[in-house]
Design an enzyme around this catalytic site. Structure first.
Site, PDB file in Angstrom:
ATOM      1  N   GLY A  73     -17.619   6.996   3.914  1.00 28.87           N
ATOM      2  CA  GLY A  73     -18.661   6.392   3.328  1.00 28.87           C
ATOM      3  C   GLY A  73     -18.874   6.421   1.785  1.00 28.87           C
ATOM      4  CB  SER A 120     -17.745   2.004  -0.614  1.00 31.31           C
ATOM      5  OG  SER A 120     -17.712   0.482  -0.285  1.00 31.31           O
ATOM      6  CB  SER A 155     -14.095  -1.358   2.396  1.00 35.70           C
ATOM      7  OG  SER A 155     -15.294  -1.135   2.280  1.00 35.70           O
ATOM      8  CG  ASP A 172     -20.817  -0.251  -0.369  1.00 36.64           C
ATOM      9  OD1 ASP A 172     -21.910   0.432  -0.734  1.00 36.64           O
ATOM     10  OD2 ASP A 172     -20.446  -0.343   0.762  1.00 36.64           O
ATOM     11  N   GLY A 218     -12.972   5.822   5.544  1.00 33.18           N
ATOM     12  CA  GLY A 218     -14.080   6.106   6.547  1.00 33.18           C
ATOM     13  C   GLY A 218     -15.220   7.059   6.084  1.00 33.18           C
ATOM     14  CB  SER A 231      -0.984   0.095   1.240  1.00 36.89           C
ATOM     15  OG  SER A 231      -1.373   1.436   1.656  1.00 36.89           O
TER      16      SER A 231
HETATM   17  C1  GLA Z   1     -22.339   0.017   3.888  1.00 40.30           C
HETATM   18  C2  GLA Z   1     -22.336  -1.313   3.258  1.00 40.30           C
HETATM   19  C3  GLA Z   1     -23.729  -1.494   2.312  1.00 40.30           C
HETATM   20  C4  GLA Z   1     -25.039  -0.715   2.551  1.00 40.30           C
HETATM   21  C5  GLA Z   1     -24.588   0.785   3.302  1.00 40.30           C
HETATM   22  C6  GLA Z   1     -25.773   1.177   3.833  1.00 40.30           C
HETATM   23  O1  GLA Z   1     -21.934   1.058   2.810  1.00 40.30           O
HETATM   24  O2  GLA Z   1     -21.286  -1.801   2.770  1.00 40.30           O
HETATM   25  O3  GLA Z   1     -24.126  -2.643   1.978  1.00 40.30           O
HETATM   26  O4  GLA Z   1     -25.695  -1.486   3.622  1.00 40.30           O
HETATM   27  O5  GLA Z   1     -23.714   0.683   4.224  1.00 40.30           O
HETATM   28  O6  GLA Z   1     -26.841   1.570   2.770  1.00 40.30           O
END
Ligand code: GLA
Length: 385
Positions: A122, A124, A126, A170, A120, A67
């Site tokens: 929101g 995604s 990950s 996601d 972190g 990384s």
């Molecule tokens: C995270 C999860 C998703 C979804 C959202 C909420 O991002 O990885 O699968 O559930 O929260 O909508």
């Protein structure tokens, strides 16, 4: 598993011969939050911010994943893939494990990862990590995985090695998105519709609270369990109901006295949010962004008060946005307890709104707000240089 010393990383980078370069994007979700694992509707898309991967087959049994963003190295033997006590490593190891569980053969490889996604927040990072890795390994080892296999591998890696019982949104958005579109995904049938992201003079603006309350992971799994408890109660009389997606308001009312009050409240939100997504999509297709924005505010209200996955910082920013006519809608986005708000805002209003929100947020929480516009973009892809 061992970690190399910092001095050897520069040599690793210098010696790297790239066989394949891949980008894997973060995602936004316009509306439909915490509905995916309830088999409901979501409206996400990939954005113009990515994780970049370089891959190289090395002809050994050893995998070296560096990384560059965090200056950390993960080294493991491809024949001894097991869970780690370091979270970031589990995204990598979990993906390799899932590929192997499908009977596919992965050899030793080297990989360099550079992330341009705030963690972190929101959006995604990950899923972008999981899907970019699975996509790259599929290409360099000719595994014959479909795009949807890659989506499922990412999700299952999260369920197993990472330990979050996430839905499919996601990973689906990260892999399947198309430039200039949002995806209406039915998480029950996995049918999806690409809808042109015709926002006209409006843009998607993300305001990052830069907080990530550590409740997030445990609370997420608790919400999953609360929803499942309501499904179980409904299924006593309606065995055909296997998720909240098939539950009606009447069925929910029938079990009200039999389930925990808090679980009832969660399920009620989910049923309402699914309806909001359908109505919001109709408004988007008609070009009625004002109505679309009202549904975004409705979604936040439910997430704040019924589903209870918001936090003071997110609520403040959503409330603050209501003072600006140029913002049509705003809400928290993703799992919650921090991360970003998503705002639909007229392009002429962005600069003033960002300046004012940054100032007000700093005064209230003494935290620096960061902001960026997000453009609906292509999913995980090879970079052809
Ligand atoms: C995270 C999860 C998703 C979804 C959202 C909420 O991002 O990885 O699968 O559930 O929260 O909508």
């Amino acid at each position: 598993m061992s970690t190399q010393t910092s001095s050897s990383y520069s040599q690793f980078v210098a010696d790297f011969k790239t066989d394949l370069k891949v980008t894997s994007p973060g995602r936004i979700n316009l509306i439909g939050e915490h509905t995916d694992y309830n088999n409901g509707f979501v409206l996400p898309t990939a954005i113009d911010k990515h994780i970049v991967f370089q891959f190289q087959k090395n002809g050994t049994d050893i995998c070296n994943v560096y990384s560059a963003t965090f200056d950390k190295m993960l080294q493991f033997n491809i024949n001894e893939v097991k869970q780690s006590d370091k979270e970031w490593e589990n995204y990598i190891l979990g993906v390799v494990n899932q590929i192997q569980l499908k009977g596919k053969i992965v050899g030793g490889f080297n990989c360099i990862i550079e992330s341009y996604l705030p963690m972190g927040s929101g959006i995604s990072s990950s899923a972008a990590l999981e899907c970019g890795l699975a996509y790259g390994l599929n290409e360099i080892f000719n595994l014959g995985l479909t795009k949807f296999d890659i989506v499922k591998i990412g999700q299952k890696a999260e369920h197993t090695f990472v330990g979050t019982q996430c839905g499919i949104m996601d990973q689906f958005a990260s892999v399947m998105s198309e430039k200039g579109h949002v995806i209406l995904l039915d998480c029950e049938s996995i049918e999806h519709q690409l809808i042109p992201a015709d926002f006209g003079d409006y843009q998607v603006l993300l305001l990052n609270t830069n907080v990530s309350h550590n409740l997030a992971d445990s609370a997420y799994n608790t919400r999953v369990a609360e929803c499942a408890s309501v499904v179980k109660a409904i299924a006593v009389n309606y065995p055909e109901v296997t998720s909240l997606r098939q539950a009606t308001t009447a069925m929910l009312e029938e079990v009200k006295a039999k389930v925990a009050a808090i679980a009832f409240q969660r399920a009620k939100y989910v049923l309402e949010e699914n309806k909001r997504v359908e109505k919001a999509v109709a408004a988007l297709k008609e070009g009625n962004l004002t109505v679309f924005g009202e549904f975004m505010y409705g979604s936040h209200n439910g997430l704040q008060n019924d589903y209870e996955v918001s936090c003071a910082e997110l609520d403040f920013l959503v409330e603050f946005s209501k003072n600006y006519d140029q913002v049509l809608g705003a809400r928290m986005m993703g799992g919650g307890f921090g991360g970003c708000t998503i705002n639909l805002i007229h392009k002429d209003g962005v600069d003033d709104f960002v300046v004012d929100a940054t100032k007000a947020y700093k005064e209230k929480f003494n935290i620096d707000l960061t902001s960026f516009t997000a453009v609906p973009s292509q999913g995980t892809a090879t970079v052809n240089s």
